[in-house]
Design a protein around this motif. Structure first.
Motif, PDB file in Angstrom:
ATOM      1  N   VAL A 119     -13.632 -30.934 -41.894  1.00 58.24           N
ATOM      2  CA  VAL A 119     -12.705 -30.048 -41.334  1.00 58.24           C
ATOM      3  C   VAL A 119     -13.721 -28.937 -40.603  1.00 58.24           C
ATOM      4  N   GLU A 120     -13.246 -28.666 -39.346  1.00 60.64           N
ATOM      5  CA  GLU A 120     -13.968 -27.743 -38.602  1.00 60.64           C
ATOM      6  C   GLU A 120     -14.040 -26.452 -39.358  1.00 60.64           C
ATOM      7  N   GLY A 121     -15.227 -25.976 -39.636  1.00 58.00           N
ATOM      8  CA  GLY A 121     -15.426 -24.610 -40.332  1.00 58.00           C
ATOM      9  C   GLY A 121     -15.440 -24.608 -41.655  1.00 58.00           C
ATOM     10  N   ALA A 122     -14.810 -25.600 -42.558  1.00 57.29           N
ATOM     11  CA  ALA A 122     -14.628 -25.752 -43.805  1.00 57.29           C
ATOM     12  C   ALA A 122     -15.981 -26.454 -44.403  1.00 57.29           C
ATOM     13  N   GLY A 123     -16.622 -27.371 -43.706  1.00 56.08           N
ATOM     14  CA  GLY A 123     -17.777 -28.272 -44.042  1.00 56.08           C
ATOM     15  C   GLY A 123     -17.523 -29.410 -44.906  1.00 56.08           C
ATOM     16  N   PHE A 124     -16.354 -29.792 -45.070  1.00 51.85           N
ATOM     17  CA  PHE A 124     -16.000 -30.947 -46.152  1.00 51.85           C
ATOM     18  C   PHE A 124     -15.445 -32.099 -45.214  1.00 51.85           C
ATOM     19  N   LEU A 125     -15.433 -33.418 -45.888  1.00 56.34           N
ATOM     20  CA  LEU A 125     -15.228 -34.495 -45.313  1.00 56.34           C
ATOM     21  C   LEU A 125     -13.603 -34.645 -45.791  1.00 56.34           C
ATOM     22  N   LEU A 126     -12.849 -35.253 -44.751  1.00 52.20           N
ATOM     23  CA  LEU A 126     -11.445 -35.677 -45.155  1.00 52.20           C
ATOM     24  C   LEU A 126     -11.424 -37.143 -45.790  1.00 52.20           C
ATOM     25  N   ASN A 127     -10.784 -37.465 -46.578  1.00 57.48           N
ATOM     26  CA  ASN A 127     -10.734 -38.698 -47.256  1.00 57.48           C
ATOM     27  C   ASN A 127      -9.862 -39.754 -46.262  1.00 57.48           C
ATOM     28  N   ASN A 128      -9.970 -40.880 -46.710  1.00 59.08           N
ATOM     29  CA  ASN A 128      -8.996 -41.778 -45.807  1.00 59.08           C
ATOM     30  C   ASN A 128      -8.406 -42.609 -46.770  1.00 59.08           C
ATOM     31  N   GLU A 129      -8.027 -42.204 -47.662  1.00 55.51           N
ATOM     32  CA  GLU A 129      -6.952 -42.859 -48.990  1.00 55.51           C
ATOM     33  C   GLU A 129      -5.607 -43.499 -48.442  1.00 55.51           C
ATOM     34  N   MET A 130      -5.043 -43.031 -47.253  1.00 60.74           N
ATOM     35  CA  MET A 130      -4.066 -43.592 -46.903  1.00 60.74           C
ATOM     36  C   MET A 130      -4.283 -45.087 -46.569  1.00 60.74           C
ATOM     37  N   ASP A 131      -5.212 -45.669 -46.556  1.00 66.17           N
ATOM     38  CA  ASP A 131      -5.692 -47.252 -46.231  1.00 66.17           C
ATOM     39  C   ASP A 131      -5.184 -47.899 -47.715  1.00 66.17           C
ATOM     40  N   ASP A 132      -5.277 -47.141 -48.694  1.00 66.20           N
ATOM     41  CA  ASP A 132      -5.185 -47.720 -49.971  1.00 66.20           C
ATOM     42  C   ASP A 132      -3.580 -48.061 -50.327  1.00 66.20           C
ATOM     43  N   PHE A 133      -2.603 -47.519 -49.334  1.00 64.88           N
ATOM     44  CA  PHE A 133      -1.432 -48.016 -49.298  1.00 64.88           C
ATOM     45  C   PHE A 133      -1.224 -49.501 -48.640  1.00 64.88           C
TER      46      PHE A 133
END
Length: 577
Positions: free
Chosen positions: A418-432
């Motif tokens: 996330v730009e400016g926030a420094g943390f990674l986004l999950n890709n948990e939607m692939d678990d559906f």
């Protein structure tokens, strides 16, 4: 990088942050197979086992200063978000089990991610109606609404003794002042260079200004993440879901076609649930309930195996492994049809964990011959109805135990910071289940019960587990590993209860895995060639592959706590008081 069970590196000493790189490593041999047992780490007043030594040290300091296991767990989780970004997170979600001997109670906190409100059942299908894994794994559409911050805050508020600012202080310091890069950290960023450098925001965080790598021994600082953590510590959980951090996350989504809105963030809430409960040879097994499939199927497999004298057959003998594999196949077959978010689908949970249902499945197992997976279909539990992750385990002197597993799914999640926030986004939607009958990234099949729906939690294999004996905490365990989480957790329980191994030996022992489809019996190095030959003669398709899981475990016995850090993770550390 070390590969294979008996070439994995073991961290055998740690030092302070300023010299954190200077730890010794050694490889362990197959002594466990020959009967020699690796020694666990003892403690009397507290025990912490995590996958990163800096997180272990941060949590242990909390126990030293009088905090309880929940305080230490929240501290460890935020520290892992800084030191182990491939899996530690504030942009993902997970599950926590808390056991209190004083209250004789075990509770579960579900802080799994949720699908955005604008999610649709066919959002990951291409124009030809086929599942598009690139979209479900590596785009902004791949991210569910994060639950970690809310879940940790809930645990601390309801069961902890310190405040959020105190629990987050070590993580903030590690992000702001930096920590020394380890070989594993450096290697991970090199392996994922192509994925991470696709995004300018990720490149800025994980690589030097000239694009080169951080090497072992260098200092790694994360100013944007430090600022985010400071805002949360000062303003509370509301800041992450309604304040500047939420605005940064939603701006990232808007810029790149993602679905998460400010309304999604504001509406997210974790929930306290009743864990699944079963028994195995006189021990009480508590594990995570849906939307985790892990707890139900750990208990289901144990129920099937309880009908055999596993201890007499021997640890990792051909007969023991054969029966384990046959039980695993049937559990994973049921998983494909019945498991999902129980707010959306009717999960026949009581049936799945029923002893009678296990009896009926056991009758279909040939003790001398493998059953072809193509002949196994989801059975009928209803008549008895009356997915890089990281895990840590903590026990305190007050009778509390915490088993926590959380994740952003793949190693480094979607790869998007996330730009400016420094943390990674999950890709948990692939678990559906993007399309029923099509395997996900871990080869697991899913059905209608786990289809994409707005505000739904995706199915997970995470299986944080607490085993109690006569009302006392006995074993605290859990693992990463996608579809292998369930079987990794299962085998540590069996290694202790059936085979009498100490916790370090139970954690280090070679593992096997069968998930129904594909029809292969996956094994780590270290099994006897004679056993492998016997298994093949029984009809198993044996495949030796890389190490599975990274289970961090604690056993409590005779007033002492014994920690077992998994040597499959070079940075893992068990430490006690």
């Amino acid at each position: 990088m070390c590969k294979g069970l008996f070439r994995l590196c073991v961290k055998i000493s740690t030092v302070a942050l300023s010299t954190a790189l200077l730890f010794a490593q050694t490889s362990f041999s197959a002594a466990i197979i020959e009967g020699e047992r690796m020694s666990p780490i003892p403690g009397k007043d507290g025990m912490v086992v995590t996958s990163h030594f800096l997180a272990t040290e941060s949590a242990l300091d909390v126990l030293k200063n009088g905090g309880n296991a929940i305080d230490a767990a929240v501290t460890a989780a935020f520290s892992l978000a800084v030191t182990q970004p491939r899996s530690g997170n504030i942009g993902g979600g997970g599950f926590m089990l808390i056991s209190s001997e004083k209250k004789d109670d075990v509770v579960a906190i579900d802080y799994r991610e949720k699908a955005p409100g604008k999610a649709t059942v066919d959002m990951f299908l291409n124009k030809d109606g086929e599942a598009d894994s690139e979209v479900s794994r590596y785009s902004h559409l791949a991210s569910g609404v994060p639950g970690t911050v809310a879940g940790l805050a809930m645990a601390l508020e309801k069961y902890g003794t310190i405040n959020l600012e105190q629990a987050m202080a070590p993580a903030i310091k590690l992000a702001e002042e930096g920590f020394i890069v380890t070989p594993r950290f450096s290697e991970g960023l090199k392996e994922k260079e192509k994925m991470l450098k696709k995004w300018e925001s990720s490149t800025k965080v994980f690589y030097k200004p000239d694009g080169t790598f951080y090497e072992p021994g260098e200092l790694f600082v994360q100013p944007d993440l430090a600022a985010t953590l400071k805002r949360i510590a000062k303003n509370g959980v509301k800041e992450f879901y309604e304040g500047k951090t939420a605005e940064l996350l939603v701006a990232e989504m808007t810029k790149h076609g993602g679905l998460i809105t400010m309304e999604d963030m504001k509406n997210y809430s974790p929930r306290i649930k009743t864990p699944v409960h079963g028994t195995y040879r006189g021990y009480d097994i508590y594990s995570m309930s849906p939307p985790s499939s892990g707890g139900a199927h750990v208990i289901q497999i144990l129920n099937i195996l309880e009908g055999y004298p596993i201890g007499e057959y021997g640890h990792n003998s051909a007969k023991t492994i054969h029966l384990m594999a046959e039980a695993m196949k049937r559990a994973y077959s049921d998983r494909s049809q019945y498991l999902g978010d129980d707010d959306f689908v009717e999960v026949p949970l009581k049936g799945i964990i029923s002893k009678k249902y296990a009896d009926s499945l056991r009758q279909k197992i040939d003790t001398e011959k493998a059953t072809a997976s193509k002949t196994i279909a989801p059975d009928k539990p209803q008549p008895y109805e009356s997915d890089e992750t990281t895990h840590f385990s903590i026990v305190d002197k007050f009778g509390n135990a915490v088993s926590n597993t959380y994740t952003i799914n793949f190693s480094y999640g979607s790869g998007i910071v996330v730009e400016g926030a420094g943390f990674l986004l999950n890709n948990e939607m692939d678990d559906f289940s993007a399309k029923p009958g099509v395997p996900n990234a871990y080869g697991l099949l899913g059905g209608e019960a786990n289809k994409v729906e707005p505000n739904k939690r995706m199915l997970s294999s995470m299986s944080p587990t607490i085993v109690k004996h006569e009302g006392k905490n006995f074993l605290v365990t859990g693992s990463p590993g996608g579809s292998r989480i369930i079987t990794t957790t299962l085998q540590v329980i069996m290694n202790v209860i059936d085979h009498g191994l100490n916790i370090q030996s139970a954690v280090a022992a070679p593992r096997i895995h069968h998930q129904w489809l594909p029809d292969e019996l996956r094994v780590e190095e270290g099994l006897s060639p004679d056993s492998v030959k016997l298994l093949e003669e029984m009809g198993h398709q044996v495949q030796q592959k890389s190490a599975m899981g990274a289970i961090q475990s604690i056993m409590v016995k005779d007033g002492m706590m014994y920690g077992g850090a998994d040597p499959r993770r070079s940075t893992a550390l068990a430490a006690g008081l």
